[in-house]
Design a protein around this motif. Structure first.
Motif, PDB file in Angstrom:
ATOM      1  N   GLY A   2      86.253  23.472  30.489  1.00 32.19           N
ATOM      2  CA  GLY A   2      85.822  22.667  29.404  1.00 32.19           C
ATOM      3  C   GLY A   2      86.543  22.620  28.306  1.00 32.19           C
ATOM      4  O   GLY A   2      86.794  23.636  27.627  1.00 32.19           O
ATOM      5  N   THR A   3      86.574  21.458  28.019  1.00 33.99           N
ATOM      6  CA  THR A   3      86.543  21.348  26.221  1.00 33.99           C
ATOM      7  C   THR A   3      85.798  21.704  25.567  1.00 33.99           C
ATOM      8  O   THR A   3      85.769  22.423  24.425  1.00 33.99           O
ATOM      9  N   ASP A 202      96.769  36.680  20.189  1.00 35.27           N
ATOM     10  CA  ASP A 202      97.496  36.074  21.251  1.00 35.27           C
ATOM     11  C   ASP A 202      96.805  34.697  21.579  1.00 35.27           C
ATOM     12  O   ASP A 202      97.157  33.883  21.745  1.00 35.27           O
ATOM     13  N   GLU A 203      95.769  35.140  22.022  1.00 37.29           N
ATOM     14  CA  GLU A 203      94.304  34.105  22.255  1.00 37.29           C
ATOM     15  C   GLU A 203      94.062  33.115  21.374  1.00 37.29           C
ATOM     16  O   GLU A 203      92.577  33.465  20.655  1.00 37.29           O
ATOM     17  N   LYS A 204      94.700  32.049  21.667  1.00 30.42           N
ATOM     18  CA  LYS A 204      94.034  30.956  19.966  1.00 30.42           C
ATOM     19  C   LYS A 204      93.925  29.620  21.128  1.00 30.42           C
ATOM     20  O   LYS A 204      94.509  29.506  21.633  1.00 30.42           O
ATOM     21  N   LEU A 205      93.100  28.527  20.053  1.00 26.91           N
ATOM     22  CA  LEU A 205      92.599  27.597  20.806  1.00 26.91           C
ATOM     23  C   LEU A 205      94.089  26.644  20.973  1.00 26.91           C
ATOM     24  O   LEU A 205      94.232  26.234  19.470  1.00 26.91           O
ATOM     25  N   ALA A 206      94.375  26.167  21.114  1.00 25.43           N
ATOM     26  CA  ALA A 206      95.498  24.793  21.026  1.00 25.43           C
ATOM     27  C   ALA A 206      94.913  23.485  20.331  1.00 25.43           C
ATOM     28  O   ALA A 206      93.209  23.723  20.548  1.00 25.43           O
ATOM     29  N   GLN A 207      95.449  23.121  19.439  1.00 24.88           N
ATOM     30  CA  GLN A 207      95.226  21.545  18.449  1.00 24.88           C
ATOM     31  C   GLN A 207      94.081  20.543  19.918  1.00 24.88           C
ATOM     32  O   GLN A 207      93.930  20.283  19.417  1.00 24.88           O
ATOM     33  N   ASP A 208      95.328  20.708  20.807  1.00 26.72           N
ATOM     34  CA  ASP A 208      94.908  19.524  21.778  1.00 26.72           C
ATOM     35  C   ASP A 208      93.633  20.167  22.244  1.00 26.72           C
ATOM     36  O   ASP A 208      92.748  18.986  22.664  1.00 26.72           O
ATOM     37  N   ALA A 209      92.614  21.109  22.768  1.00 21.28           N
ATOM     38  CA  ALA A 209      90.948  20.332  22.165  1.00 21.28           C
ATOM     39  C   ALA A 209      90.729  20.258  21.953  1.00 21.28           C
ATOM     40  O   ALA A 209      90.218  19.926  21.928  1.00 21.28           O
ATOM     41  N   VAL A 210      90.835  20.070  20.189  1.00 19.77           N
ATOM     42  CA  VAL A 210      90.249  19.566  19.274  1.00 19.77           C
ATOM     43  C   VAL A 210      90.309  18.644  18.774  1.00 19.77           C
ATOM     44  O   VAL A 210      89.105  17.955  18.623  1.00 19.77           O
ATOM     45  N   PHE A 211      91.719  17.596  19.061  1.00 16.26           N
ATOM     46  CA  PHE A 211      91.708  16.495  19.706  1.00 16.26           C
ATOM     47  C   PHE A 211      91.079  16.201  20.984  1.00 16.26           C
ATOM     48  O   PHE A 211      90.219  15.057  20.829  1.00 16.26           O
ATOM     49  N   LYS A 215      87.762  13.243  21.140  1.00 11.93           N
ATOM     50  CA  LYS A 215      88.023  11.962  21.680  1.00 11.93           C
ATOM     51  C   LYS A 215      86.587  11.235  22.249  1.00 11.93           C
ATOM     52  O   LYS A 215      85.727  10.535  23.125  1.00 11.93           O
ATOM     53  N   GLU A 216      86.293  12.231  22.807  1.00 14.46           N
ATOM     54  CA  GLU A 216      85.528  12.755  23.794  1.00 14.46           C
ATOM     55  C   GLU A 216      84.014  12.424  23.088  1.00 14.46           C
ATOM     56  O   GLU A 216      82.672  11.844  22.975  1.00 14.46           O
ATOM     57  N   ILE A 217      84.077  12.846  21.641  1.00 15.49           N
ATOM     58  CA  ILE A 217      82.673  12.392  20.531  1.00 15.49           C
ATOM     59  C   ILE A 217      82.747  11.373  20.346  1.00 15.49           C
ATOM     60  O   ILE A 217      80.980  10.862  19.610  1.00 15.49           O
ATOM     61  N   SER A 218      84.149  10.366  20.294  1.00 17.56           N
ATOM     62  CA  SER A 218      83.883   8.934  19.770  1.00 17.56           C
ATOM     63  C   SER A 218      83.205   8.599  20.577  1.00 17.56           C
ATOM     64  O   SER A 218      82.760   7.034  20.350  1.00 17.56           O
ATOM     65  N   ALA A 219      83.006   9.028  21.858  1.00 20.20           N
ATOM     66  CA  ALA A 219      83.054   8.574  23.057  1.00 20.20           C
ATOM     67  C   ALA A 219      80.785   8.566  23.377  1.00 20.20           C
ATOM     68  O   ALA A 219      80.571   7.619  23.514  1.00 20.20           O
ATOM     69  N   ILE A 220      80.160   9.198  22.009  1.00 22.63           N
ATOM     70  CA  ILE A 220      78.342   9.210  22.011  1.00 22.63           C
ATOM     71  C   ILE A 220      78.354   8.108  21.488  1.00 22.63           C
ATOM     72  O   ILE A 220      78.163   7.439  21.003  1.00 22.63           O
ATOM     73  N   THR A 221      77.082   8.122  23.076  1.00 22.91           N
ATOM     74  CA  THR A 221      76.063   6.773  22.697  1.00 22.91           C
ATOM     75  C   THR A 221      75.587   6.843  21.613  1.00 22.91           C
ATOM     76  O   THR A 221      74.816   7.835  21.413  1.00 22.91           O
ATOM     77  N   VAL A 222      75.699   6.674  20.902  1.00 23.73           N
ATOM     78  CA  VAL A 222      74.397   6.182  19.963  1.00 23.73           C
ATOM     79  C   VAL A 222      73.321   4.825  19.452  1.00 23.73           C
ATOM     80  O   VAL A 222      74.021   3.771  19.878  1.00 23.73           O
ATOM     81  N   SER A 223      72.188   5.144  19.910  1.00 23.80           N
ATOM     82  CA  SER A 223      71.140   3.444  20.116  1.00 23.80           C
ATOM     83  C   SER A 223      71.130   3.050  18.543  1.00 23.80           C
ATOM     84  O   SER A 223      71.256   3.699  18.049  1.00 23.80           O
ATOM     85  N   SER A 224      71.082   1.369  18.663  1.00 18.21           N
ATOM     86  CA  SER A 224      70.243   0.724  17.729  1.00 18.21           C
ATOM     87  C   SER A 224      69.374   1.455  17.099  1.00 18.21           C
ATOM     88  O   SER A 224      68.702   1.334  15.923  1.00 18.21           O
ATOM     89  N   ALA A 225      68.493   2.030  17.676  1.00 22.84           N
ATOM     90  CA  ALA A 225      66.985   2.616  16.957  1.00 22.84           C
ATOM     91  C   ALA A 225      67.708   3.682  16.269  1.00 22.84           C
ATOM     92  O   ALA A 225      67.456   4.421  15.116  1.00 22.84           O
ATOM     93  N   ILE A 226      68.534   5.002  16.483  1.00 25.44           N
ATOM     94  CA  ILE A 226      69.041   5.968  16.240  1.00 25.44           C
ATOM     95  C   ILE A 226      70.184   5.247  14.239  1.00 25.44           C
ATOM     96  O   ILE A 226      69.848   5.871  13.614  1.00 25.44           O
ATOM     97  N   GLU A 227      70.205   4.178  14.837  1.00 25.95           N
ATOM     98  CA  GLU A 227      71.287   3.557  13.719  1.00 25.95           C
ATOM     99  C   GLU A 227      70.588   3.238  12.769  1.00 25.95           C
ATOM    100  O   GLU A 227      70.463   3.700  11.590  1.00 25.95           O
TER     101      GLU A 227
END
Length: 323
Positions: A2-3, A202-211, A215-227
């Motif tokens: 996985g990513t 030659d074993e390098k992480l592709a840029q697509d893995a970072v992107f 994208k997954e991080i943007s979907a992380i839940t932040v509750s109103s209490a944490i805000e």
């Protein structure tokens, strides 16, 4: 795989070249995942540059190292228009500077004059360079990692507070422990005699893995209490007299809205790295020092008394109740 496994593998590979600086490696990953720029500060020889170069070596990305010196010009960074002649005709063409790379290592950033610093910081903020009235987009994966030496003041141009605010995090690097020092000696010895295979390099992480990770991080839940907790930490720096009389004497200028945005981003990235899909107060507290440290403007009284930004942030974290 996985990513998250890919990103963890990147961290492990960086750790193979860096000993005793696990905290710095984690923050380099957080900066990469949060799409932000980093200011890395520490004494000479603490592997700041080595860590950044190791990240570039294990990531499918172009690295530009810019050694900042007092005689550097803005065009040395951004590029400039060059006059070309061909077939009896001449024209100006834009020749890209070293800033047109994925990872920018700005070594000893405080050694260059203000106009050079501002040229780099403009590229960081706008993600583009404007020369001769034309704008040139920077790569999609673009991250500046600037280093500075805190002990040398002669011949340096300290970054103004407003420009420091452009950095997502300010990472402070300290000495490794005695056990790590011994491992560092053994590591360097082994590197002097080892022959690195081409397959391994030659074993390098592709840029697509970072992107994908972003994208997954943007979907992380932040509750109103944490805000509310994040906002309360910021407000404590702006109105410290409402919280603690010592804080009101130590803080001259509080955290800007960039600090709120930055703490939210880095907290989500930290939660993702730890395998959660939601942010906890521990994620906020684990990253608040790096996000706030360079944004706080301390008073003369704080400096005179030897009070550091870290101590001020510690007091704020102690005083602000967890939502």
């Amino acid at each position: 795989m996985g990513t998250r496994d890919d990103i963890e593998l990147l961290g492990k590979r960086i750790g193979q070249a860096i000993v005793g600086q696990e905290g710095m490696i984690e923050r380099l990953l957080l900066g990469l995942l949060s799409n932000g720029h980093l200011l890395v500060e520490g004494l000479p020889g603490l592997a700041k540059t080595r860590a950044i170069k190791s990240m570039a070596k294990n990531l499918d990305a172009q690295l530009s190292r810019i050694q900042f010196t007092p005689d550097l010009l803005p065009s040395d960074i951004t590029g400039s228009e060059v006059y070309f002649t061909e077939g009896g005709k001449g024209e100006f063409r834009f020749q890209q500077g070293p800033v047109f790379a994925n990872l920018i290592l700005a070594d000893e950033v405080n050694r260059a004059p203000a106009k050079v610093q501002s040229a780099l910081l403009e590229a960081m903020e706008e993600r583009q360079v404007t020369v001769g009235g034309a704008s040139h987009e920077l790569p999609g994966l673009f991250m500046v990692m600037a280093t500075q030496n805190p002990i040398e003041q002669e011949g340096t141009y300290p970054l103004p507070e407003a420009q420091l605010d452009r950095f997502l995090m300010h990472i402070q690097v300290d000495y490794p422990d005695a056990k790590s020092e011994a491992e560092i000696m053994r590591l360097v010895r082994s590197e002097e005699t080892a022959v690195t295979s081409k397959a391994r390099s030659d074993e390098k992480l592709a840029q697509d893995a970072v992107f994908s990770a972003r994208k997954e991080i943007s979907a992380i839940t932040v509750s109103s209490a944490i805000e509310d907790y994040i906002v309360a930490l910021v407000m404590a720096t702006r109105y410290p007299d409402k919280l603690d009389k010592d804080l009101s004497k130590w803080i001259q200028v509080g955290i800007s809205p960039r600090g709120v945005i930055g703490l939210d981003k880095v907290s989500r990235a930290h939660a993702w790295l730890k395998g959660r899909d939601f942010v906890t107060p521990d994620d906020v507290q684990a990253t608040v020092h790096d996000v706030f440290r360079h944004r706080l403007v301390l008073s003369y009284e704080a400096h005179a008394g030897g009070t550091t930004a870290n101590q001020v942030i510690d007091r704020i974290v102690q005083q602000v109740a967890v939502a």
